[in-house]
Design a protein around this motif. Structure first.
Motif, PDB file in Angstrom:
ATOM      1  N   LYS A 150       0.495  -1.192  -0.114  1.00  9.59           N
ATOM      2  CA  LYS A 150       0.090  -0.307   0.287  1.00  9.59           C
ATOM      3  C   LYS A 150       0.381   0.972   0.169  1.00  9.59           C
ATOM      4  CE  LYS A 150      -4.664   0.471   1.826  1.00  9.59           C
ATOM      5  NZ  LYS A 150      -5.210   0.026   2.790  1.00  9.59           N
ATOM      6  N   ILE A 151       0.855   1.481  -1.318  1.00 11.43           N
ATOM      7  CA  ILE A 151       1.790   3.243  -1.457  1.00 11.43           C
ATOM      8  C   ILE A 151       0.567   4.616  -1.980  1.00 11.43           C
ATOM      9  CG2 ILE A 151       3.840   4.405  -2.653  1.00 11.43           C
ATOM     10  CD1 ILE A 151       4.679   0.830  -3.075  1.00 11.43           C
ATOM     11  N   VAL A 152       1.511   5.528  -1.001  1.00  9.31           N
ATOM     12  CA  VAL A 152      -0.632   6.895  -1.200  1.00  9.31           C
ATOM     13  C   VAL A 152       1.456   7.801  -2.112  1.00  9.31           C
ATOM     14  CG1 VAL A 152      -1.610   6.363  -0.316  1.00  9.31           C
ATOM     15  CG2 VAL A 152      -0.241   7.322   1.136  1.00  9.31           C
ATOM     16  N   ILE A 153       1.211   8.243  -2.771  1.00  7.55           N
ATOM     17  CA  ILE A 153       2.230   9.877  -3.320  1.00  7.55           C
ATOM     18  C   ILE A 153       1.007  10.869  -2.775  1.00  7.55           C
ATOM     19  CG2 ILE A 153       2.791  10.875  -5.450  1.00  7.55           C
ATOM     20  CD1 ILE A 153       3.149   7.800  -6.638  1.00  7.55           C
ATOM     21  N   ILE A 154       2.240  12.120  -2.358  1.00  6.52           N
ATOM     22  CA  ILE A 154       1.769  13.059  -2.053  1.00  6.52           C
ATOM     23  C   ILE A 154       2.261  14.597  -2.335  1.00  6.52           C
ATOM     24  CG2 ILE A 154       0.255  14.431  -0.005  1.00  6.52           C
ATOM     25  CD1 ILE A 154      -0.887  12.311   0.949  1.00  6.52           C
ATOM     26  N   ASP A 155       1.476  14.983  -2.857  1.00  5.14           N
ATOM     27  CA  ASP A 155       2.265  16.283  -3.733  1.00  5.14           C
ATOM     28  C   ASP A 155       2.637  16.765  -3.166  1.00  5.14           C
ATOM     29  OD1 ASP A 155       3.287  18.675  -4.723  1.00  5.14           O
ATOM     30  OD2 ASP A 155       1.393  19.181  -5.813  1.00  5.14           O
ATOM     31  N   ALA A 156       3.747  17.519  -2.410  1.00  9.44           N
ATOM     32  CA  ALA A 156       3.818  18.036  -1.323  1.00  9.44           C
ATOM     33  C   ALA A 156       5.144  19.249  -1.913  1.00  9.44           C
ATOM     34  CB  ALA A 156       5.822  17.151  -0.649  1.00  9.44           C
ATOM     35  N   SER A 157       4.313  19.907  -2.201  1.00  7.50           N
ATOM     36  CA  SER A 157       4.824  21.211  -2.779  1.00  7.50           C
ATOM     37  C   SER A 157       4.097  22.407  -2.351  1.00  7.50           C
ATOM     38  CB  SER A 157       5.309  21.375  -4.440  1.00  7.50           C
ATOM     39  OG  SER A 157       3.474  21.273  -5.144  1.00  7.50           O
ATOM     40  N   GLY A 158       2.534  21.600  -1.830  1.00  9.59           N
ATOM     41  CA  GLY A 158       2.034  23.147  -1.224  1.00  9.59           C
ATOM     42  C   GLY A 158       1.895  23.508   0.252  1.00  9.59           C
ATOM     43  N   SER A 159       1.160  24.104   0.779  1.00 12.30           N
ATOM     44  CA  SER A 159       1.178  24.925   2.261  1.00 12.30           C
ATOM     45  C   SER A 159       1.496  23.494   2.969  1.00 12.30           C
ATOM     46  CB  SER A 159       0.400  25.002   2.503  1.00 12.30           C
ATOM     47  OG  SER A 159      -1.193  24.581   3.205  1.00 12.30           O
ATOM     48  N   VAL A 160       2.535  23.752   3.877  1.00  6.62           N
ATOM     49  CA  VAL A 160       2.480  22.666   5.332  1.00  6.62           C
ATOM     50  C   VAL A 160       0.846  21.608   5.252  1.00  6.62           C
ATOM     51  CG1 VAL A 160       3.290  22.055   7.626  1.00  6.62           C
ATOM     52  CG2 VAL A 160       4.666  23.690   6.059  1.00  6.62           C
ATOM     53  N   ASP A 161       0.032  22.945   6.048  1.00  7.87           N
ATOM     54  CA  ASP A 161      -0.843  22.182   6.794  1.00  7.87           C
ATOM     55  C   ASP A 161      -1.918  21.392   5.754  1.00  7.87           C
ATOM     56  OD1 ASP A 161      -0.056  23.515   8.848  1.00  7.87           O
ATOM     57  OD2 ASP A 161      -1.718  25.116   8.333  1.00  7.87           O
ATOM     58  N   ASP A 162      -2.068  21.922   4.285  1.00  5.36           N
ATOM     59  CA  ASP A 162      -2.584  21.385   3.124  1.00  5.36           C
ATOM     60  C   ASP A 162      -1.948  19.667   3.214  1.00  5.36           C
ATOM     61  OD1 ASP A 162      -4.056  21.094   1.153  1.00  5.36           O
ATOM     62  OD2 ASP A 162      -2.948  21.276   0.076  1.00  5.36           O
ATOM     63  N   ILE A 163      -0.676  19.666   3.071  1.00  2.00           N
ATOM     64  CA  ILE A 163       0.200  18.465   3.222  1.00  2.00           C
ATOM     65  C   ILE A 163      -0.095  17.635   3.805  1.00  2.00           C
ATOM     66  CG2 ILE A 163       2.475  17.243   2.556  1.00  2.00           C
ATOM     67  CD1 ILE A 163       3.107  20.140   1.807  1.00  2.00           C
ATOM     68  N   ALA A 164      -0.335  18.429   5.713  1.00  3.03           N
ATOM     69  CA  ALA A 164      -0.502  17.646   6.043  1.00  3.03           C
ATOM     70  C   ALA A 164      -2.381  16.898   6.642  1.00  3.03           C
ATOM     71  CB  ALA A 164      -0.502  18.185   7.949  1.00  3.03           C
ATOM     72  N   ALA A 165      -3.196  17.479   6.462  1.00  6.07           N
ATOM     73  CA  ALA A 165      -4.825  17.210   6.581  1.00  6.07           C
ATOM     74  C   ALA A 165      -4.472  16.084   5.121  1.00  6.07           C
ATOM     75  CB  ALA A 165      -5.591  18.085   5.775  1.00  6.07           C
ATOM     76  N   ARG A 166      -3.806  16.216   3.582  1.00  7.05           N
ATOM     77  CA  ARG A 166      -3.934  14.651   2.645  1.00  7.05           C
ATOM     78  C   ARG A 166      -3.379  13.903   3.290  1.00  7.05           C
ATOM     79  NH1 ARG A 166      -1.049  16.729  -1.626  1.00  7.05           N
ATOM     80  NH2 ARG A 166      -1.236  18.946  -0.978  1.00  7.05           N
ATOM     81  N   ILE A 167      -2.482  13.800   4.197  1.00  6.34           N
ATOM     82  CA  ILE A 167      -2.041  13.231   4.776  1.00  6.34           C
ATOM     83  C   ILE A 167      -2.557  11.950   5.836  1.00  6.34           C
ATOM     84  CG2 ILE A 167       0.250  12.194   5.802  1.00  6.34           C
ATOM     85  CD1 ILE A 167       1.626  13.962   4.486  1.00  6.34           C
ATOM     86  N   PHE A 168      -3.279  12.737   6.836  1.00  2.00           N
ATOM     87  CA  PHE A 168      -3.826  12.154   7.377  1.00  2.00           C
ATOM     88  C   PHE A 168      -4.909  11.441   6.803  1.00  2.00           C
ATOM     89  CE2 PHE A 168      -7.568  12.302  10.933  1.00  2.00           C
ATOM     90  CZ  PHE A 168      -6.796  11.802  11.922  1.00  2.00           C
ATOM     91  N   ASP A 169      -5.773  12.241   5.856  1.00  2.00           N
ATOM     92  CA  ASP A 169      -6.429  11.415   5.697  1.00  2.00           C
ATOM     93  C   ASP A 169      -6.433  10.625   4.820  1.00  2.00           C
ATOM     94  OD1 ASP A 169      -8.909  13.642   5.816  1.00  2.00           O
ATOM     95  OD2 ASP A 169      -8.755  14.199   3.833  1.00  2.00           O
ATOM     96  N   ALA A 170      -5.631  10.024   4.039  1.00  2.00           N
ATOM     97  CA  ALA A 170      -4.934   8.832   3.684  1.00  2.00           C
ATOM     98  C   ALA A 170      -4.645   7.368   4.278  1.00  2.00           C
ATOM     99  CB  ALA A 170      -3.928   8.773   2.802  1.00  2.00           C
ATOM    100  N   VAL A 171      -3.812   8.110   5.940  1.00  2.00           N
ATOM    101  CA  VAL A 171      -3.313   7.380   6.875  1.00  2.00           C
ATOM    102  C   VAL A 171      -4.471   7.165   7.900  1.00  2.00           C
ATOM    103  CG1 VAL A 171      -2.121   7.053   9.363  1.00  2.00           C
ATOM    104  CG2 VAL A 171      -0.682   8.813   6.936  1.00  2.00           C
ATOM    105  N   ILE A 172      -5.230   7.674   8.192  1.00  4.48           N
ATOM    106  CA  ILE A 172      -6.686   7.248   9.073  1.00  4.48           C
ATOM    107  C   ILE A 172      -7.288   5.857   8.526  1.00  4.48           C
ATOM    108  CG2 ILE A 172      -8.227   8.971   8.886  1.00  4.48           C
ATOM    109  CD1 ILE A 172      -7.571   7.709  12.049  1.00  4.48           C
ATOM    110  N   GLN A 173      -7.478   5.417   7.324  1.00  2.00           N
ATOM    111  CA  GLN A 173      -7.872   4.575   6.588  1.00  2.00           C
ATOM    112  C   GLN A 173      -7.064   3.275   6.925  1.00  2.00           C
ATOM    113  OE1 GLN A 173      -8.701   5.479   2.208  1.00  2.00           O
ATOM    114  NE2 GLN A 173      -9.189   7.362   2.072  1.00  2.00           N
ATOM    115  N   ILE A 174      -6.409   3.773   6.921  1.00  2.50           N
ATOM    116  CA  ILE A 174      -5.543   2.014   7.571  1.00  2.50           C
ATOM    117  C   ILE A 174      -5.733   1.650   9.002  1.00  2.50           C
ATOM    118  CG2 ILE A 174      -3.681   2.191   5.580  1.00  2.50           C
ATOM    119  CD1 ILE A 174      -1.758   2.192   8.220  1.00  2.50           C
ATOM    120  N   PHE A 175      -6.685   2.293   9.621  1.00  3.74           N
ATOM    121  CA  PHE A 175      -7.301   1.834  10.907  1.00  3.74           C
ATOM    122  C   PHE A 175      -8.010   1.647  11.435  1.00  3.74           C
ATOM    123  CE2 PHE A 175      -2.987   4.329  11.439  1.00  3.74           C
ATOM    124  CZ  PHE A 175      -2.330   4.055  12.641  1.00  3.74           C
TER     125      PHE A 175
END
Ligand code: TMP
Length: 209
Positions: A184-209
């Motif tokens: 399972k691999i997710v690719i996140i565009d890391a060029s945006g704002s810190v908060d925006d990237i963090a929100a997208r990461i959290f959405d992807a990660v919480i799904q595996i719990f």
């Protein structure tokens, strides 16, 4: 929410913002009552310290020796009785690692080929398969811009444009192969704002719990 401990890995070329995002994710998961431990490779164990010296060019090593040293450090990272990944997971703690075998497959694989590095890692029973890999994707231009801004960090042997570009391509190649193996691999565009990237990461990660 079922809180079963997970093993999550962050990858990205240098300057992608892994450290910042790992810390934000750990804080966000803790708020959701998911206990987390943050770790990294090379480790702080003796095998990791040796790697730091090799990366800084202080000891001469071949590409194969580097691949073997990274694999050895990774095994220690898994099985260390006090802080190891296996120990943490069995204590119910989610582990977030800054880099893992995807880095070996990309960086050392660029020189040695996928199969040689795969044999040292994917076929080693003491090297666990992560539950999720988060890849923070950044162009080499942006990466160098950010590394340049970090004046306190000494340049290591892998930080130049061609190498970063080649490694990014290798990461994508590695992900294609590993996805076929069920990873399972997710690719996140890391060029945006810190908060925006963090929100997208959290959405992807919480799904595996
Ligand atoms: P970092 O602490 O900035 O992540 O630096 C570690 C360096 O080591 C980075 O340039 C990538 C490299 N590396 C490999 O080449 N292979 C590996 O398996 C790992 C974990 C790191």
């Amino acid at each position: 929410m079922i809180n079963k401990s997970k093993f999550i890995v962050f990858e990205g070329i240098d300057g992608a913002g892994k450290t910042t995002q790992i810390n934000l994710l750990a804080a966000a998961l803790s708020k959701h009552n998911i206990a987390c431990s943050v770790t990294a490779e090379p480790t702080t164990l003796p095998s990791g310290k040796l790697l730091r010296q090799a990366l800084a060019g202080e000891i001469p090593t071949t590409a194969m020796e580097m691949a073997e040293m990274f694999a050895r450090d990774r095994v220690n990272h898994n099985v260390d009785k006090e802080q190891g990944i296996e120990k943490q997971l069995s204590d119910g703690i989610t582990v977030i690692s800054d880099r893992y075998y995807y880095s070996s497959l990309a960086y050392q694989g660029a020189e040695l080929g996928f199969d040689a590095v795969s044999a040292l890692n994917l076929e080693n029973p003491d090297i666990r398969t992560p539950d999720l890999c988060v890849f923070l994707d950044l162009t080499p231009e942006k990466s160098l811009e950010r590394i340049g801004a970090r004046v306190d960090v000494p340049r290591e042997i892998y930080e130049n444009y061609e190498y970063l570009e080649k490694t990014r391509k290798m990461f994508f190649d590695v992900f294609e192969r590993l996805k076929q193996r069920g990873e399972k691999i997710v690719i996140i565009d890391a060029s945006g704002s810190v908060d925006d990237i963090a929100a997208r990461i959290f959405d992807a990660v919480i799904q595996i719990f």
